[in-house]
Write a protein that holds these residues in place. Structure first.
Motif, mmCIF file in Angstrom:
data_model
loop_
_atom_site.group_PDB
_atom_site.id
_atom_site.type_symbol
_atom_site.label_atom_id
_atom_site.label_comp_id
_atom_site.label_asym_id
_atom_site.label_seq_id
_atom_site.Cartn_x
_atom_site.Cartn_y
_atom_site.Cartn_z
ATOM 1 N N GLY A 64 0.811 -1.223 0.000
ATOM 2 C CA GLY A 64 0.000 0.000 0.000
ATOM 3 C C GLY A 64 0.837 1.262 0.000
ATOM 4 N N ILE A 65 1.881 1.279 0.814
ATOM 5 C CA ILE A 65 2.760 2.450 0.849
ATOM 6 C C ILE A 65 3.443 2.631 -0.498
ATOM 7 C CG2 ILE A 65 4.914 3.342 1.843
ATOM 8 C CD1 ILE A 65 3.936 2.063 4.540
ATOM 9 N N THR A 66 3.939 1.550 -1.066
ATOM 10 C CA THR A 66 4.592 1.633 -2.371
ATOM 11 C C THR A 66 3.627 2.137 -3.439
ATOM 12 O OG1 THR A 66 6.055 -0.185 -1.751
ATOM 13 C CG2 THR A 66 5.901 0.334 -4.102
ATOM 14 N N THR A 67 2.404 1.623 -3.410
ATOM 15 C CA THR A 67 1.394 2.053 -4.367
ATOM 16 C C THR A 67 1.092 3.547 -4.226
ATOM 17 O OG1 THR A 67 0.402 -0.147 -4.497
ATOM 18 C CG2 THR A 67 -1.014 1.709 -5.081
ATOM 19 N N GLN A 68 0.968 4.027 -2.989
ATOM 20 C CA GLN A 68 0.671 5.442 -2.774
ATOM 21 C C GLN A 68 1.829 6.338 -3.213
ATOM 22 O OE1 GLN A 68 -2.330 6.663 -2.126
ATOM 23 N NE2 GLN A 68 -2.954 4.518 -2.186
ATOM 24 N N PHE A 73 3.849 10.112 -7.711
ATOM 25 C CA PHE A 73 4.785 10.453 -8.776
ATOM 26 C C PHE A 73 4.181 10.319 -10.173
ATOM 27 C CE2 PHE A 73 7.858 9.709 -5.365
ATOM 28 C CZ PHE A 73 8.651 10.833 -5.508
ATOM 29 N N VAL A 74 3.187 9.447 -10.314
ATOM 30 C CA VAL A 74 2.560 9.218 -11.620
ATOM 31 C C VAL A 74 1.124 9.710 -11.529
ATOM 32 C CG1 VAL A 74 1.952 7.490 -13.355
ATOM 33 C CG2 VAL A 74 4.001 7.172 -11.970
ATOM 34 N N SER A 75 0.885 10.884 -12.036
ATOM 35 C CA SER A 75 -0.438 11.489 -11.928
ATOM 36 C C SER A 75 -1.269 11.185 -13.179
ATOM 37 C CB SER A 75 -0.318 12.996 -11.723
ATOM 38 O OG SER A 75 -1.584 13.549 -11.454
ATOM 39 N N GLU A 76 -1.648 9.919 -13.324
ATOM 40 C CA GLU A 76 -2.429 9.481 -14.476
ATOM 41 C C GLU A 76 -3.902 9.844 -14.306
ATOM 42 O OE1 GLU A 76 -1.861 7.628 -17.501
ATOM 43 O OE2 GLU A 76 0.133 8.440 -17.086
ATOM 44 N N ALA A 77 -4.525 10.238 -15.387
ATOM 45 C CA ALA A 77 -5.956 10.551 -15.361
ATOM 46 C C ALA A 77 -6.766 9.275 -15.176
ATOM 47 C CB ALA A 77 -6.367 11.231 -16.664
ATOM 48 N N ARG A 78 -7.831 9.402 -14.416
ATOM 49 C CA ARG A 78 -8.760 8.286 -14.238
ATOM 50 C C ARG A 78 -9.743 8.278 -15.416
ATOM 51 N NH1 ARG A 78 -9.311 5.923 -8.773
ATOM 52 N NH2 ARG A 78 -7.687 6.863 -7.489
ATOM 53 N N HIS A 101 -4.515 10.271 -10.255
ATOM 54 C CA HIS A 101 -3.905 9.238 -9.415
ATOM 55 C C HIS A 101 -4.546 7.877 -9.652
ATOM 56 C CE1 HIS A 101 -1.676 12.418 -7.553
ATOM 57 N NE2 HIS A 101 -2.793 13.036 -7.242
ATOM 58 N N SER A 102 -4.700 7.563 -10.908
ATOM 59 C CA SER A 102 -5.298 6.292 -11.308
ATOM 60 C C SER A 102 -4.312 5.132 -11.191
ATOM 61 C CB SER A 102 -5.790 6.398 -12.754
ATOM 62 O OG SER A 102 -6.391 5.212 -13.178
ATOM 63 N N PHE A 103 -3.039 5.406 -11.420
ATOM 64 C CA PHE A 103 -2.035 4.336 -11.501
ATOM 65 C C PHE A 103 -1.183 4.295 -10.256
ATOM 66 C CE2 PHE A 103 2.161 2.732 -12.599
ATOM 67 C CZ PHE A 103 1.846 1.567 -13.265
ATOM 68 N N PRO A 104 -1.080 3.125 -9.643
ATOM 69 C CA PRO A 104 -1.814 1.870 -9.800
ATOM 70 C C PRO A 104 -3.049 1.839 -8.906
ATOM 71 C CG PRO A 104 0.080 1.517 -8.369
ATOM 72 C CD PRO A 104 0.103 2.972 -8.777
ATOM 73 N N ARG A 142 -13.159 -2.216 -9.931
ATOM 74 C CA ARG A 142 -12.583 -0.881 -10.091
ATOM 75 C C ARG A 142 -12.732 -0.383 -11.528
ATOM 76 N NH1 ARG A 142 -13.196 1.477 -6.159
ATOM 77 N NH2 ARG A 142 -11.501 2.908 -6.509
ATOM 78 N N ILE A 143 -12.658 -1.307 -12.481
ATOM 79 C CA ILE A 143 -12.873 -0.948 -13.882
ATOM 80 C C ILE A 143 -14.359 -0.703 -14.108
ATOM 81 C CG2 ILE A 143 -12.709 -1.757 -16.272
ATOM 82 C CD1 ILE A 143 -10.231 -3.418 -15.321
ATOM 83 N N TYR A 144 -15.195 -1.616 -13.634
ATOM 84 C CA TYR A 144 -16.640 -1.516 -13.810
ATOM 85 C C TYR A 144 -17.167 -0.196 -13.250
ATOM 86 C CZ TYR A 144 -21.597 -2.654 -13.560
ATOM 87 O OH TYR A 144 -22.967 -2.627 -13.706
ATOM 88 N N LEU A 145 -16.656 0.208 -12.098
ATOM 89 C CA LEU A 145 -17.137 1.428 -11.447
ATOM 90 C C LEU A 145 -16.514 2.700 -12.024
ATOM 91 C CD1 LEU A 145 -17.175 0.172 -7.759
ATOM 92 C CD2 LEU A 145 -19.154 0.492 -9.279
ATOM 93 N N GLY A 146 -15.678 2.547 -13.035
ATOM 94 C CA GLY A 146 -15.107 3.714 -13.710
ATOM 95 C C GLY A 146 -13.973 4.374 -12.951
ATOM 96 N N GLN A 147 -13.317 3.649 -12.072
ATOM 97 C CA GLN A 147 -12.249 4.231 -11.262
ATOM 98 C C GLN A 147 -10.858 4.011 -11.850
ATOM 99 O OE1 GLN A 147 -12.779 6.158 -8.677
ATOM 100 N NE2 GLN A 147 -14.978 5.842 -8.668
ATOM 101 N N HIS A 148 -10.691 2.917 -12.600
ATOM 102 C CA HIS A 148 -9.357 2.558 -13.091
ATOM 103 C C HIS A 148 -9.408 1.920 -14.465
ATOM 104 C CE1 HIS A 148 -7.120 3.356 -9.421
ATOM 105 N NE2 HIS A 148 -8.105 2.797 -8.737
#
Length: 179
Positions: A64-68, A73-78, A101-104, A142-148
């Motif tokens: 979780g910490i690594t993901t956050q 650092f990677v500000s990808e659009a959702r 902050h879509s990724f990951p 997460r994909i179905y709900l339009g988050q990722h």
């Protein structure tokens, strides 16, 4: 992921929505929430599975910490922001859609960290496949709900599994001695 753009892949994975599926996936996604994993660790403590609780927590915390950190650092659009100028019809009205902050995917990371440690720990290995399927359903929610996007979920899942393997390898001998 290789054959399609993020947008095309997202739309391909969301061909049908219904109120029933909306309800189901809104519930399933909660199992990838960090709060669920922490509550699960507390339950394990109460049923005297302290070491398993510790291993779940370590795997969850490190992944979780690594993901956050990666998210910072990677500000990808959702998907909601990425697809705002399209006519994509399946965003769910009452689900809060974030912009960046879509990724990951943190939910996928948490779900796979939990499922992986539990799969390693169970004596009866027939439970490993259902654990994997359930973690995959959290990721798909997460994909179905339009988050990722699929890449976000895939990388988050990989992070959860990777840190579970590392935690298991590091702490397994202690766990076996306690069992």
């Amino acid at each position: 992921m290789i054959a399609n753009t993020k947008q095309a892949g997202f739309i391909l994975l969301n061909p049908y929505h219904s109120p029933f599926l909306d309800f189901v996936f809104e519930g399933i996604t909660l199992f990838g929430d960090g709060l669920f994993t922490i509550l699960f660790c507390v339950v394990l403590l109460f049923v005297r599975k302290r070491y398993l609780s510790f291993m779940v927590f370590v795997s969850f915390a490190l992944s979780g910490i690594t993901t956050q950190v990666i998210k910072d650092f990677v500000s990808e659009a959702r998907p909601a922001l990425f697809l705002q100028k399209t006519n994509y019809p399946y965003f769910i009205d009452h689900v809060t859609l974030h912009n960046y902050h879509s990724f990951p995917s943190g939910h996928s990371t948490s779900a796979f960290a939990l499922a992986s440690i539990l799969a390693f720990a169970v004596k009866d290995k027939k439970y490993t496949f259902p654990l994997l399927i359930f973690a995959m359903l959290v990721g798909y929610s997460r994909i179905y709900l339009g988050q990722h996007f699929l890449l976000d979920v895939s990388f988050g899942s990989l992070m959860g599994v990777l840190f579970s393997v590392l935690a298991w390898m590091f702490f397994q001998s202690f766990y076996e001695d306690l069992r």
